[in-house]
Design a protein around this motif. Structure first.
Motif, mmCIF file in Angstrom:
data_model
loop_
_atom_site.group_PDB
_atom_site.id
_atom_site.type_symbol
_atom_site.label_atom_id
_atom_site.label_comp_id
_atom_site.label_asym_id
_atom_site.label_seq_id
_atom_site.Cartn_x
_atom_site.Cartn_y
_atom_site.Cartn_z
ATOM 1 N N LYS A 295 -18.168 10.870 36.630
ATOM 2 C CA LYS A 295 -17.844 12.257 36.278
ATOM 3 C C LYS A 295 -16.574 12.725 36.996
ATOM 4 C CE LYS A 295 -19.936 16.873 36.195
ATOM 5 N NZ LYS A 295 -19.796 17.058 34.726
ATOM 6 N N ILE A 296 -16.471 12.407 38.286
ATOM 7 C CA ILE A 296 -15.285 12.800 39.064
ATOM 8 C C ILE A 296 -14.041 12.099 38.527
ATOM 9 C CG2 ILE A 296 -14.193 12.675 41.339
ATOM 10 C CD1 ILE A 296 -17.030 12.984 42.529
ATOM 11 N N CYS A 297 -14.161 10.799 38.268
ATOM 12 C CA CYS A 297 -13.021 10.022 37.760
ATOM 13 C C CYS A 297 -12.501 10.599 36.455
ATOM 14 C CB CYS A 297 -13.418 8.556 37.548
ATOM 15 S SG CYS A 297 -13.288 7.540 39.012
ATOM 16 N N TYR A 298 -13.428 10.883 35.542
ATOM 17 C CA TYR A 298 -12.996 11.367 34.227
ATOM 18 C C TYR A 298 -12.409 12.774 34.317
ATOM 19 C CZ TYR A 298 -12.827 11.845 29.185
ATOM 20 O OH TYR A 298 -12.386 12.002 27.892
ATOM 21 N N SER A 299 -12.940 13.580 35.216
ATOM 22 C CA SER A 299 -12.391 14.939 35.387
ATOM 23 C C SER A 299 -10.974 14.883 35.959
ATOM 24 C CB SER A 299 -13.302 15.773 36.278
ATOM 25 O OG SER A 299 -13.340 15.237 37.585
ATOM 26 N N LEU A 300 -10.683 13.843 36.769
ATOM 27 C CA LEU A 300 -9.346 13.686 37.350
ATOM 28 C C LEU A 300 -8.353 13.106 36.351
ATOM 29 C CD1 LEU A 300 -10.236 12.238 40.887
ATOM 30 C CD2 LEU A 300 -9.355 14.525 40.377
ATOM 31 N N CYS A 301 -8.808 12.147 35.538
ATOM 32 C CA CYS A 301 -7.901 11.403 34.659
ATOM 33 C C CYS A 301 -7.874 11.938 33.238
ATOM 34 C CB CYS A 301 -8.287 9.919 34.618
ATOM 35 S SG CYS A 301 -8.321 9.127 36.221
ATOM 36 N N GLY A 302 -9.029 12.326 32.730
ATOM 37 C CA GLY A 302 -9.101 12.789 31.349
ATOM 38 C C GLY A 302 -9.118 11.673 30.325
ATOM 39 N N ASN A 303 -9.117 10.422 30.784
ATOM 40 C CA ASN A 303 -9.203 9.271 29.869
ATOM 41 C C ASN A 303 -9.843 8.100 30.610
ATOM 42 O OD1 ASN A 303 -6.917 7.377 30.954
ATOM 43 N ND2 ASN A 303 -5.976 9.417 30.807
ATOM 44 N N THR A 304 -10.437 7.194 29.828
ATOM 45 C CA THR A 304 -11.179 6.091 30.442
ATOM 46 C C THR A 304 -10.258 5.045 31.063
ATOM 47 O OG1 THR A 304 -11.309 4.982 28.280
ATOM 48 C CG2 THR A 304 -13.155 6.387 28.920
ATOM 49 N N THR A 305 -9.039 4.899 30.536
ATOM 50 C CA THR A 305 -8.099 3.932 31.119
ATOM 51 C C THR A 305 -7.814 4.289 32.579
ATOM 52 O OG1 THR A 305 -7.060 3.528 28.972
ATOM 53 C CG2 THR A 305 -5.826 2.859 30.922
ATOM 54 N N GLY A 306 -7.593 5.569 32.845
ATOM 55 C CA GLY A 306 -7.371 6.021 34.215
ATOM 56 C C GLY A 306 -8.574 5.751 35.097
ATOM 57 N N CYS A 307 -9.772 5.926 34.541
ATOM 58 C CA CYS A 307 -11.001 5.656 35.292
ATOM 59 C C CYS A 307 -11.088 4.182 35.669
ATOM 60 C CB CYS A 307 -12.226 6.051 34.472
ATOM 61 S SG CYS A 307 -12.347 7.818 34.107
ATOM 62 N N PHE A 308 -10.749 3.310 34.721
ATOM 63 C CA PHE A 308 -10.783 1.874 34.995
ATOM 64 C C PHE A 308 -9.723 1.487 36.041
ATOM 65 C CE2 PHE A 308 -12.807 1.311 30.657
ATOM 66 C CZ PHE A 308 -14.036 0.932 31.163
ATOM 67 N N ILE A 309 -8.572 2.148 35.984
ATOM 68 C CA ILE A 309 -7.512 1.870 36.966
ATOM 69 C C ILE A 309 -7.961 2.275 38.374
ATOM 70 C CG2 ILE A 309 -5.250 2.652 37.771
ATOM 71 C CD1 ILE A 309 -4.891 0.628 35.690
ATOM 72 N N ILE A 310 -8.575 3.463 38.492
ATOM 73 C CA ILE A 310 -9.084 3.920 39.787
ATOM 74 C C ILE A 310 -10.139 2.937 40.312
ATOM 75 C CG2 ILE A 310 -10.461 5.700 40.940
ATOM 76 C CD1 ILE A 310 -9.093 7.759 39.147
ATOM 77 N N SER A 311 -11.034 2.518 39.427
ATOM 78 C CA SER A 311 -12.090 1.581 39.811
ATOM 79 C C SER A 311 -11.502 0.248 40.263
ATOM 80 C CB SER A 311 -13.050 1.352 38.633
ATOM 81 O OG SER A 311 -13.639 2.561 38.210
ATOM 82 N N ALA A 312 -10.489 -0.222 39.540
ATOM 83 C CA ALA A 312 -9.840 -1.488 39.904
ATOM 84 C C ALA A 312 -9.148 -1.375 41.256
ATOM 85 C CB ALA A 312 -8.833 -1.889 38.831
ATOM 86 N N THR A 313 -8.536 -0.230 41.521
ATOM 87 C CA THR A 313 -7.848 -0.011 42.796
ATOM 88 C C THR A 313 -8.839 -0.063 43.960
ATOM 89 O OG1 THR A 313 -6.186 1.373 41.698
ATOM 90 C CG2 THR A 313 -6.358 1.553 44.094
ATOM 91 N N ILE A 314 -9.984 0.600 43.795
ATOM 92 C CA ILE A 314 -11.018 0.587 44.835
ATOM 93 C C ILE A 314 -11.539 -0.832 45.040
ATOM 94 C CG2 ILE A 314 -13.347 1.379 45.418
ATOM 95 C CD1 ILE A 314 -12.692 3.963 43.836
ATOM 96 N N TYR A 315 -11.779 -1.517 43.942
ATOM 97 C CA TYR A 315 -12.326 -2.878 43.976
ATOM 98 C C TYR A 315 -11.386 -3.833 44.712
ATOM 99 C CZ TYR A 315 -14.352 -7.202 42.003
ATOM 100 O OH TYR A 315 -14.919 -8.438 41.837
ATOM 101 N N VAL A 316 -10.119 -3.836 44.321
ATOM 102 C CA VAL A 316 -9.136 -4.730 44.942
ATOM 103 C C VAL A 316 -8.893 -4.341 46.401
ATOM 104 C CG1 VAL A 316 -6.712 -5.462 44.880
ATOM 105 C CG2 VAL A 316 -8.027 -5.336 42.765
#
Length: 252
Positions: A93-114
Motif C-alpha cells: 500500500k505504501i509503495c503504490y501510494s508513493l509510485c502510483g504504478n506497479t513498475t515503481g513498486c517492483f523497482i523499490i522492492s528490487a532495490t531493498i532486495y539487492v
C-alpha cells in the motif's frame, strides 16, 4: 521502457556475463585477489536492480508476479479480507501510494532486495564483497526470489540484515520481526538462527541431520505432519503438504 518477456532472459544473462567477465579479468590480472572496485560494485548493483525491477508482470517471468502486481494495485482489498502477512500488504500500500504504478513498486522492492544482500556480503567481507555478490546473484534462486516469490524474497532480505556479522542486537530483533510480518514462514529461519547461536556444538547438528535423513527414508514425515499441525497454523498451511510430499506443483 519496460523489458519485454522475450528480451528479459537474454538481456539479463548478457549483462551479468559482461559484469562477471570484467570482474574476473580484473581479478586474474592481479597478483592477489584485489579489493572490490567501487565502480564495478556500483554497476553490478544498478544492473541487478534494473533487471529485477523492470521485468514485466507475466507468467513467463514468474508464476506469482501477476499476483504481486494485483497486491500492489488492490492492497485495500487484501487488508479488508485479512491477508495473513499484514506487513507485506501495508508495504504494498505504501509503495503504490508513493509510485502510483506497479513498475515503481517492483523497482523499490528490487532495490531493498539487492541492498540487503550487499549489506550482508559487505559485513561478512568488507573489502571483497563484490565477488560474493556476483557469485550469489548468479546462483539458482536469487532472481526467482524477487521476480517470482517476491514476498518471500523481501522477507529473506530482512533475515539477512538481521543475521549479518556483528549485527546490533536490537537491529537484529527489528528485522527478524519485519521478516516474519512479511512472510510468516521465515519464523522457522529466525528460530533456527536463535538455536544455532545458543548451541554451537556441531556434532549435535550432524546427529540431528542424520536422524532426519533416516526419518525421511522411513516415511516418518507422513505421520510427523499430523504431530506438527499446530506449527502449520503458525507458519504456513502448505507446510503439511511439504512434509508429506503432497504438493504436486513443487518437487519437494
Amino acid at each position: 521502457m519496460l523489458i519485454t518477456e522475450l528480451q528479459y532472459p537474454e538481456l539479463f544473462r548478457i549483462s551479468m556475463l559482461v559484469i562477471l567477465s570484467f570482474t574476473m579479468f580484473f581479478a586474474l590480472t592481479q597478483r592477489e585477489i584485489p579489493d572490490t572496485p567501487i565502480l564495478f560494485g556500483f554497476i553490478a548493483s544498478i544492473a541487478m536492480i534494473y533487471f529485477l525491477g523492470m521485468a514485466p508482470a507475466s507468467d513467463e517471468i514468474g508464476l506469482d508476479r501477476l499476483t504481486y502486481e494485483d497486491m500492489f494495485l488492490h492492497s485495500d482489498i487484501y487488508l479488508r479480507d485479512g491477508f495473513r502477512d499484514i506487513l507485506f500488504i501495508l508495504y504494498a500500500k505504501i509503495c503504490y501510494s508513493l509510485c502510483g504504478n506497479t513498475t515503481g513498486c517492483f523497482i523499490i522492492s528490487a532495490t531493498i532486495y539487492v541492498a540487503a544482500y550487499l549489506y550482508f556480503y559487505k559485513k561478512a567481507c568488507p573489502k571483497k564483497y563484490l565477488y560474493l555478490f556476483i557469485i550469489g546473484s548468479l546462483a539458482i534462486g536469487f532472481t526467482s526470489y524477487h521476480y517470482n516469490v517476491l514476498r518471500a524474497g523481501l522477507a529473506i532480505a530482512c533475515v539477512l540484515i538481521a543475521i549479518s556479522k556483528n549485527q546490533n542486537k536490537y537491529i537484529s530483533i527489528l528485522f527478524s520481526c519485519l521478516a516474519i510480518g512479511i512472510h510468516a514462514t521465515t519464523g522457522l529461519i529466525v528460530f533456527g538462527y536463535i538455536i544455532a547461536n545458543k548451541f554451537n556444538n556441531t556434532k549435535y547438528y550432524y546427529l540431528l541431520w542424520v536422524t532426519m535423513l533416516l526419518l525421511l527414508f522411513l516415511g516418518a514425515f507422513n505421520s510427523l505432519s499430523h504431530i506438527l499441525t499446530p506449527l502449520t497454523t503458525v507458519a504456513d498451511n502448505r507446510f503439511e503438504g511439504y512434509l508429506s510430499g503432497g504438493v504436486s506443483e513443487y518437487q519437494v
